[in-house]
Design an enzyme around this catalytic site. Structure first.
Site, PDB file in Angstrom:
ATOM      1  N   CYS B 253     -14.972  28.306  23.648  1.00 20.92           N
ATOM      2  CA  CYS B 253     -14.404  28.350  25.187  1.00 20.92           C
ATOM      3  C   CYS B 253     -12.896  27.906  25.054  1.00 20.92           C
ATOM      4  O   CYS B 253     -12.582  27.917  25.949  1.00 20.92           O
ATOM      5  CB  CYS B 253     -15.350  27.270  25.973  1.00 20.92           C
ATOM      6  SG  CYS B 253     -15.352  25.902  25.223  1.00 20.92           S
ATOM      7  N   GLY B 423     -13.331  16.697  32.000  1.00 22.09           N
ATOM      8  CA  GLY B 423     -12.867  15.586  32.993  1.00 22.09           C
ATOM      9  C   GLY B 423     -13.005  15.753  34.534  1.00 22.09           C
ATOM     10  O   GLY B 423     -13.681  16.695  34.897  1.00 22.09           O
ATOM     11  N   GLY B 426     -12.473  19.385  35.905  1.00 14.28           N
ATOM     12  CA  GLY B 426     -13.596  20.277  35.652  1.00 14.28           C
ATOM     13  C   GLY B 426     -14.830  19.595  36.090  1.00 14.28           C
ATOM     14  O   GLY B 426     -15.923  20.225  35.312  1.00 14.28           O
TER      15      GLY B 426
END
Lengths: 426, 504
Positions: B253, B423, B426
């Site tokens: 990712c 965090g 997100g």
């Protein structure tokens, strides 16, 4: 108000009065006198709730009946599902549930040929004794002093006279008792050449789980075979992984001709028991399959639940959990004994089967009461009241086990106080 | 038999999963008293066993999932063994800390039972990584793999579990759900026997972890923008981008999604990407790729983790058989082009802004689709670097290195991790690369500031125990020369990394 829909009671007191009046005055009084007047109301997991709302952790488990705890959700789901399809069935006919369960049982013990079903442990013992008599054409049955195999006609005659004499059910001409851990005494009886079988609990429960000495059980089995008698293991309290193996006798290197199991086999939700026999012993089923019949024995619902109980007990997670629980209590009891060495003097343990010895002829009654007051239910041994039966279940988790020990520790001063007053009375 | 079973059968997998959690709680009870020496011994044994079978499990994972490249997965798996351990070896999460000046003693308290999800994209690496984090933090872990990667995940988990037990870990310390399903995961996540959830995977799973009622460490999707500043050495930057995008077919990712540069630099970047092995698409190819990758139902899942040439063929684009990366070109950095979304495949969208300010504005918005995740910066202009990093809603900006590996700590000095905390930007509780320290809380014994206290005499030796030697039949004699072994292994990995990073 305790309204159960079908019936209701104004209070626990009313229930106790009615129970004494219509059901069993002796039992009602006994528990009141013992200081543990429990009336189990709600129950789930390893918890019992008295009608007063008091919560107790169950370490009695009715000898392993509640091995998985009370109303284990998975077993309840199995039974409910079974009720949508089966009922107790018709014992005359072959049945899918009985055949599948019998096959699964036999698979756990390959030297056995047939599983013969009953509804309770005593019935399985009847079956075992009848089978041995059939196979040997002899009548005499030997058991141990303080052994316990049930309360029906033949089974009660094997046990302590407390339970047989009152009903004139002792049969001294056919049933003999020899001391536990004494193979020579057994041999003396066997030598007479008329013994059909020697029956013994792998670890005698009602006697407080005294441990068989090294080689004792094997010697008994070998002696039986030497003199043409059958060796019967009573696995009602030691079977179903309670000693760390599926059947207690497996841990002692035995190969009984017949063994019986019950209690936890029905998961605590549907009664079923089994008598496992070798091909040779089971020949009566070939000769006359209806020689023993039982309407509720091997009920299809019981077979379905039993089938699932066995499957669950074979899971690696359960086997590992048993190991953790057994080791935890081995360690914790050793520590507890060191902390309370004035009254707590010994631990007998094999797997999840523990007998705790206290330094007073009725020490376990006091400890049982003290534990009860501290939220733990464990029962003394009827035939040796120095010993408390302590029987954790196979899916106990770490938190609950720790809580039990914390409560145990808290109960010891109270037990000490109770014992002091008992000594004064004595 | 027709029409299925006549009776309802309880979900055995679910029941077993609950039992695994119970077993893990037992293992955790004992393991959290282990001393540092025992913890490191178990960690070493697990790292070694995991390393030894990294290639085997990489092959299994690719075979099972169809994602990625065996060779690259092998590298990723290996990075989660000795390198991961080396990074955390000196982080002591076992010994109490004493701060005499502040009169504070801290006692480590491990979480207990971790329930950890392992995604389909990095199944084995995640199993390795989370298991080693659990070991270092003295927790037990129950792993739940993605159903499409269950075989390889279960095999990897079994290998590390066996190695851990052989090195003295309590039985059940590392377990893996064999037959995972969404209802199973949701139920176990909500179990009050779970102490913390480590959620890696799709957004739905991560949100479910946060909604479970249990403490959770979750991560979110990425959509990394790589900005190639005019100050960059374009060829080196292009090589980083191609290496990163082709690494395991972009299944991490942290891979770059967009290459952003300035118009003045556009042709130069295109040329450099071509030289580095990328196929830069013309307008038609770009359109074909867009319609192949985004059908009616969103991103075309069959493209995930496939090679550039495989995707090109499916999309109807003629490319050289050596093409490592496909580069669709969107000349203007508008926000709405589908090609600006996350792509877990070796497709890197190239675009150019008129000036630095427009670039930052675009990058900032594009990064919101992978908020809290990662970005890359290529160049030497420190002012631009700081301005870019300040504006971006991400918690990692990888500089002059491949972002796939860099943000995950494998080509930078960031902590090596397969959990990239996204965090607050997100919607995650954690904004850094997750490490074992996040799985331990500390009980602080704080003396009155004005009260005299002698912390030196406090005996803390009872907080840990040397575990009794295990009587397990699986117990093996510890390797007498692990150090030599490990150094050789390190060399191997470094060589692999060097070849991967080329000039870096």
């Amino acid at each position: 108000m305790f309204n159960y829909g079908y019936f209701s009671f104004a209070s626990k007191e009313e229930l106790l009065t009615k129970a004494a009046e219509y059901w069993n005055p002796g039992k009602v009084k006994f528990w009141q006198d013992a200081g543990t007047p429990m009336v189990i109301d709600r129950r789930e997991g390893y918890f019992l709730h008295d009608m007063t709302g008091k919560r107790l952790i169950d370490l009695h488990l009715n000898g392993g009946t509640y091995n998985f705890g009370h109303r284990h959700p998975e077993l309840v789901e199995v039974l409910k599902s079974g009720l949508d399809y089966f009922d107790i069935g018709n014992h005359w006919f072959p049945s899918v549930a009985r055949a599948a369960f019998a096959e699964k049982l036999v698979a756990t013990t390959p030297h056995m040929k047939y599983a013969i079903f009953g509804a309770g442990g005593a019935e399985a013992v009847e079956l075992a004794i009848k089978t041995a008599r059939y196979a040997t054409k002899r009548k005499k049955i030997v058991s141990i002093i303080k052994g316990y195999h049930g309360h029906s006609g033949l089974s009660v005659a094997t046990g302590d006279e407390r339970f047989s004499k009152i009903f004139l059910a002792d049969r001294p001409e056919e049933f003999f008792q020899v001391p536990f851990n004494d193979p020579d005494a057994l041999e003396q009886e066997l030598k007479k050449g008329d013994v059909a079988a020697f029956i013994i609990e792998t670890i005698p429960a009602t006697y407080g789980f005294p441990m068989p000495e090294d080689g004792y059980l094997k010697a008994c089995q070998d002696l039986c075979h030497k003199y043409g008698a059958k060796f019967i293991s009573d696995e009602v309290q030691t079977g179903l992984m309670r000693t760390g193996v599926m059947w207690g006798w497996q841990g002692y290197g035995l190969k009984p001709d017949i063994f019986v199991c019950g209690k936890g086999l029905g998961g605590g939700i549907y009664p079923v028991s089994a008598c496992m026999v070798t091909e040779e012993c089971g020949q009566w089923q070939v000769e006359d399959g209806a020689a023993h019949i039982s309407t509720a024995g091997g009920s299809e619902l019981g077979c379905l639940v039993g089938h699932h109980v066995l499957e669950m007990l074979q899971r690696p997670e359960i086997i590992s959990n048993i190991d953790f629980v057994a080791n935890f209590f081995a360690r914790s009891m050793a520590e507890m004994m060191a902390r309370h060495s004035d009254l707590f003097v010994g631990v007998r343990q094999r797997g999840l089967v523990l007998g705790l010895e206290f330094d007073h002829p009725e020490g376990a009654i006091a400890v049982s009461r003290a534990l009860y007051e501290n939220g733990v239910w464990a029962i003394f041994s009827s035939l040796d009241k120095r010993v408390l039966q302590f029987k954790p279940g196979v899916v106990k988790d770490v938190e609950l086990c720790q809580e039990i020990m914390d409560r145990f520790d808290a109960a010891m001063p109270r037990a000490r106080q109770l014992l002091r007053s008992m000594r004064r009375v004595a | 038999m027709d029409g299925g079973a006549r009776l309802n059968v309880p979900d055995r997998d679910l029941s077993s999963a609950h039992m695994k959690v119970g077993r893990a709680a037992w293992a955790a009870k004992y393991y959290q008293t282990f001393d540092r020496e025992a913890v490191l011994r178990i960690a070493e044994a697990v790292a070694k066993a995991a390393f030894d079978r990294a290639a085997e499990f990489a092959e299994l994972a690719v075979e099972e999932t169809g994602y990625g490249v065996v060779e690259h997965k092998t590298i990723k798996n290996r990075l989660c063994t000795h390198d991961l351990l080396d990074h955390y070896r000196d982080m002591d999460l076992v010994t109490p800390r004493v701060d005499e000046d502040r009169k504070i003693i801290e006692l480590p308290k491990p979480a207990g039972v971790i329930f950890a999800l392992a995604p389909v994209t990095n199944p084995v690496a995640t199993v390795y990584y989370k298991s080693i984090l659990a070991i270092l933090s003295r927790n037990a872990i129950v792993l739940s793999p993605h159903p499409m990667a269950k075989q390889s995940s279960v095999a990897a988990a079994r290998a590390v579990a066996e190695a851990a037990e052989a090195a003295g870990a309590p039985s059940g310390l590392i377990q893996c759900v064999e037959e995972p399903s969404v209802p199973l995961v949701e139920e176990i996540m909500a179990s009050d026997k779970i102490n913390v959830i480590m959620a890696t995977g799709g957004n739905m799973m991560v949100r479910a972890a946060y909604s479970s009622g249990n403490p959770a460490l979750g991560v979110g999707p990425g959509n990394a923008v790589a900005f190639v500043d005019p100050s960059a050495q374009v060829d080196a930057a292009a090589k980083c981008l191609v290496d990163s995008k082709s690494f395991d077919n972009s299944i991490l990712c942290t891979n770059e999604s967009i290459c952003l540069t300035l118009e003045e630099n556009f042709d130069n970047v295109k040329r450099a990407l071509r030289t580095a092995g990328a196929h830069v698409c013309n307008e038609e190819d770009t359109d074909r790729l867009r319609s192949y990758l985004w059908g009616d139902k969103g991103f075309n899942l069959e493209a995930i983790g496939k090679s550039a040439t495989w995707i090109a063929e499916r999309a109807g684009i003629r490319v050289s058989p050596t093409a490592k990366v496909l580069v669709p070109v969107v000349p203007k950095p508008g926000q709405d082009d589908l090609l600006f979304k996350e792509k877990l495949c070796p497709v890197l969208t190239l675009t150019a802004a008129v000036d630095f300010q427009q670039a930052v504005t675009f990058a900032k918005h594009a990064a919101k689709r992978g908020a809290g995740h990662s970005a890359a910066f290529h160049g030497n202009d420190q002012t631009h670097l700081v301005a870019f990093s300040q504006a971006m809603p991400v918690y990692r900006v990888v500089v002059n290195a491949p972002c796939s590996q860099g943000a995950a700590g494998f080509a930078t000095y960031l902590p090596p991790s397969f959990m990239i905390g996204t965090g607050y930007s997100g919607r995650s509780s954690i904004g850094e690369n997750v490490g074992p320290q996040h799985l331990v809380h500390w009980t602080k014994i704080a003396f009155g500031s004005d009260v005299p206290a002698n912390l030196e005499v406090v005996d803390l030796s009872q907080t840990t125990q040397t575990p009794a030697p295990t009587a397990s039949p699986m117990a093996t004699v510890p390797d007498p020369s692990p150090q030599t072994d490990r150094n050789e292994i390190r060399q191997l990995i470094l060589e692999e990394l060097r070849s991967l990073k080329g000039s870096l």
